[in-house]
Each structure stands twice: as C-alpha cells, then as structure tokens.
Design a protein around this motif. Structure first.
Motif, PDB file in Angstrom:
ATOM      1  N   UNK A 154       0.821  -1.211   0.000  1.00  0.00           N
ATOM      2  CA  UNK A 154       0.000   0.000   0.000  1.00  0.00           C
ATOM      3  C   UNK A 154       0.856   1.263   0.000  1.00  0.00           C
ATOM      4  N   UNK A 155       0.290   2.355  -0.490  1.00  0.00           N
ATOM      5  CA  UNK A 155       0.966   3.646  -0.422  1.00  0.00           C
ATOM      6  C   UNK A 155       0.819   4.173   0.996  1.00  0.00           C
ATOM      7  N   UNK A 156       1.921   4.287   1.715  1.00  0.00           N
ATOM      8  CA  UNK A 156       1.846   4.723   3.115  1.00  0.00           C
ATOM      9  C   UNK A 156       2.825   5.859   3.418  1.00  0.00           C
ATOM     10  N   UNK A 157       3.174   6.635   2.396  1.00  0.00           N
ATOM     11  CA  UNK A 157       4.065   7.767   2.593  1.00  0.00           C
ATOM     12  C   UNK A 157       3.733   8.863   1.590  1.00  0.00           C
ATOM     13  N   UNK A 158       4.302  10.027   1.822  1.00  0.00           N
ATOM     14  CA  UNK A 158       4.154  11.154   0.904  1.00  0.00           C
ATOM     15  C   UNK A 158       5.033  10.900  -0.321  1.00  0.00           C
ATOM     16  N   UNK A 159       4.430  10.854  -1.509  1.00  0.00           N
ATOM     17  CA  UNK A 159       5.186  10.585  -2.731  1.00  0.00           C
ATOM     18  C   UNK A 159       4.821  11.605  -3.801  1.00  0.00           C
ATOM     19  N   UNK A 160       5.614  11.613  -4.850  1.00  0.00           N
ATOM     20  CA  UNK A 160       5.389  12.553  -5.947  1.00  0.00           C
ATOM     21  C   UNK A 160       5.552  11.824  -7.283  1.00  0.00           C
ATOM     22  N   UNK A 161       4.627  12.082  -8.186  1.00  0.00           N
ATOM     23  CA  UNK A 161       4.716  11.563  -9.540  1.00  0.00           C
ATOM     24  C   UNK A 161       5.027  12.733 -10.472  1.00  0.00           C
ATOM     25  N   UNK A 162       6.083  12.577 -11.264  1.00  0.00           N
ATOM     26  CA  UNK A 162       6.445  13.620 -12.226  1.00  0.00           C
ATOM     27  C   UNK A 162       6.196  13.093 -13.635  1.00  0.00           C
ATOM     28  N   UNK A 163       5.405  13.836 -14.384  1.00  0.00           N
ATOM     29  CA  UNK A 163       5.046  13.442 -15.747  1.00  0.00           C
ATOM     30  C   UNK A 163       5.593  14.489 -16.717  1.00  0.00           C
ATOM     31  N   UNK A 164       6.484  14.052 -17.597  1.00  0.00           N
ATOM     32  CA  UNK A 164       7.046  14.962 -18.598  1.00  0.00           C
ATOM     33  C   UNK A 164       6.205  14.892 -19.861  1.00  0.00           C
ATOM     34  N   UNK A 165       5.852  16.069 -20.396  1.00  0.00           N
ATOM     35  CA  UNK A 165       5.020  16.145 -21.587  1.00  0.00           C
ATOM     36  C   UNK A 165       5.635  17.097 -22.604  1.00  0.00           C
TER      37      UNK A 165
END
Length: 202
Positions: A154-165
C-alpha cells in the motif's frame, strides 16, 4: 464491554469504586466527507455524570490541514527541433501528505490533447526530506495513457509523480501566451467513490 453507543454518543461506565484520576483514550475514524483537500476542524465534547447529574462538560477542537493531492507545472523547457521552438512541461503531482495507508493507490491524470506523453517517474523523500527519483516507469501497449498505479502497495508515505510532456509543436510557442489546463485525481481501493481531485492547473 464498558462502552455503550447510542446515536453517535459513546458512554463509558466506570466500574464501582473507581478513584480519580482516570485517563480515557480512544481512537476515531475520520468520516468520508472529511477526505477532501483543505483545512478541517473536528470538535469533541465529553461530559462527566454522577448518576443522572451532569458534573462537568469539556469540549475541544482540532484543526488540521487535510492534504491528499496537489499538482503543479513544475518545470518548463524550450528546445529548437527541426526549426521550431518546442516546449516541454514536467507536471509534479504530490499525494498522501499525511502518510495514510492507501491500498492499491493510483493517480489518474488525463493530459490536455495538446500535450504528448514523454515519460513519468515516482519520487520519494530521503532522510533529509529531498525528493529522490526511482527511475522511469516502464509502460507497455496495454497502458491506458491515464492511470499510474503506485508500484509498491500500500501507499503509506508522501510521494510525488512527475510526468514529462511535450507541447504540440504546432502551437505558437514563443509568440503568444498559451493556457494548457490539466488536473489529476488520487484513488485507492475502498476510498471516495470518485477519488480526490487536484483542481485544474494552467
């Protein structure tokens, strides 16, 4: 069981002969209508009775910043390609600021039709609180071009998704202001029906 519930009111009956001080600790679950972005306030009231006589009433409120998802246009690059000025935008989507345990969490991000997907990468924080990338996400032909499952549930922490476009080269880059809107939402199993949205980012 010493605790009795009636219409949201919980009563704790102390055993006969109980001597003060007595400390009572309890855990509550935040209701689904609180699972949204923004500041929230929760108030709790306790009353002490002797028989049917109310002896004391104490009330207190707790404010907390309820942040689940934020999206920003993190970085922009401008590169000459085949005689045209082409813009690249990397979007930063930060989720689960409070570190809740979210089963099978995923980010849903539908790109503006003027944007072409280039790549995406998950980031987590190191011991110094700095974002560290985990490598580009491997996507195949079965990818629906909008869903980014968190790879280690499970996701149990602060995360970041970076999407390059990449911005459509036919846009008049460098000669006029172009507004490109984009938004994302966070979903997880047994979470809010339609997820939690970031709002539109231009």
């Amino acid at each position: 069981n010493l605790v009795v519930e009636n219409s949201g009111v919980y009563t704790l009956q102390f055993p006969e002969g109980t001597v003060s001080p007595v400390y009572v600790y309890f855990t509550t679950q935040i209701s689904e209508d609180f699972v949204t972005n923004g500041e929230r306030t929760i108030t709790n009231t306790a009353k002490l009775f002797e028989g049917e006589v109310e002896k004391l009433t104490v009330s207190d409120s707790v404010k907390f910043e309820n942040r689940w998802i934020e999206k920003t246009a993190g970085t922009s690059e401008y590169i000459m390609e085949e005689g045209k000025l082409v813009a690249y935008i990397t979007w930063y989507i930060t989720v689960n600021h409070m570190g809740a345990s979210l089963p099978n969490a995923r980010i849903i991000d539908v790109l503006d039709p003027r944007l072409k997907f280039v790549g995406a990468e998950w980031y987590t924080k190191d011991i110094n609180g700095l974002w560290v990338g985990s490598g580009l996400i491997a996507l195949d032909e079965t990818w629906d071009k909008k869903t980014y499952p968190y790879p280690n549930p499970p996701l149990n922490q602060n995360v970041q998704l970076r999407i390059k476009t990449k911005v459509d080269p036919n846009q008049n880059i460098g000669h006029t202001q172009i507004n490109i809107g984009n938004q994302a939402r966070l979903e997880w199993d047994n979470g809010p029906e339609h997820g939690i949205g970031s709002g539109s980012i231009n």
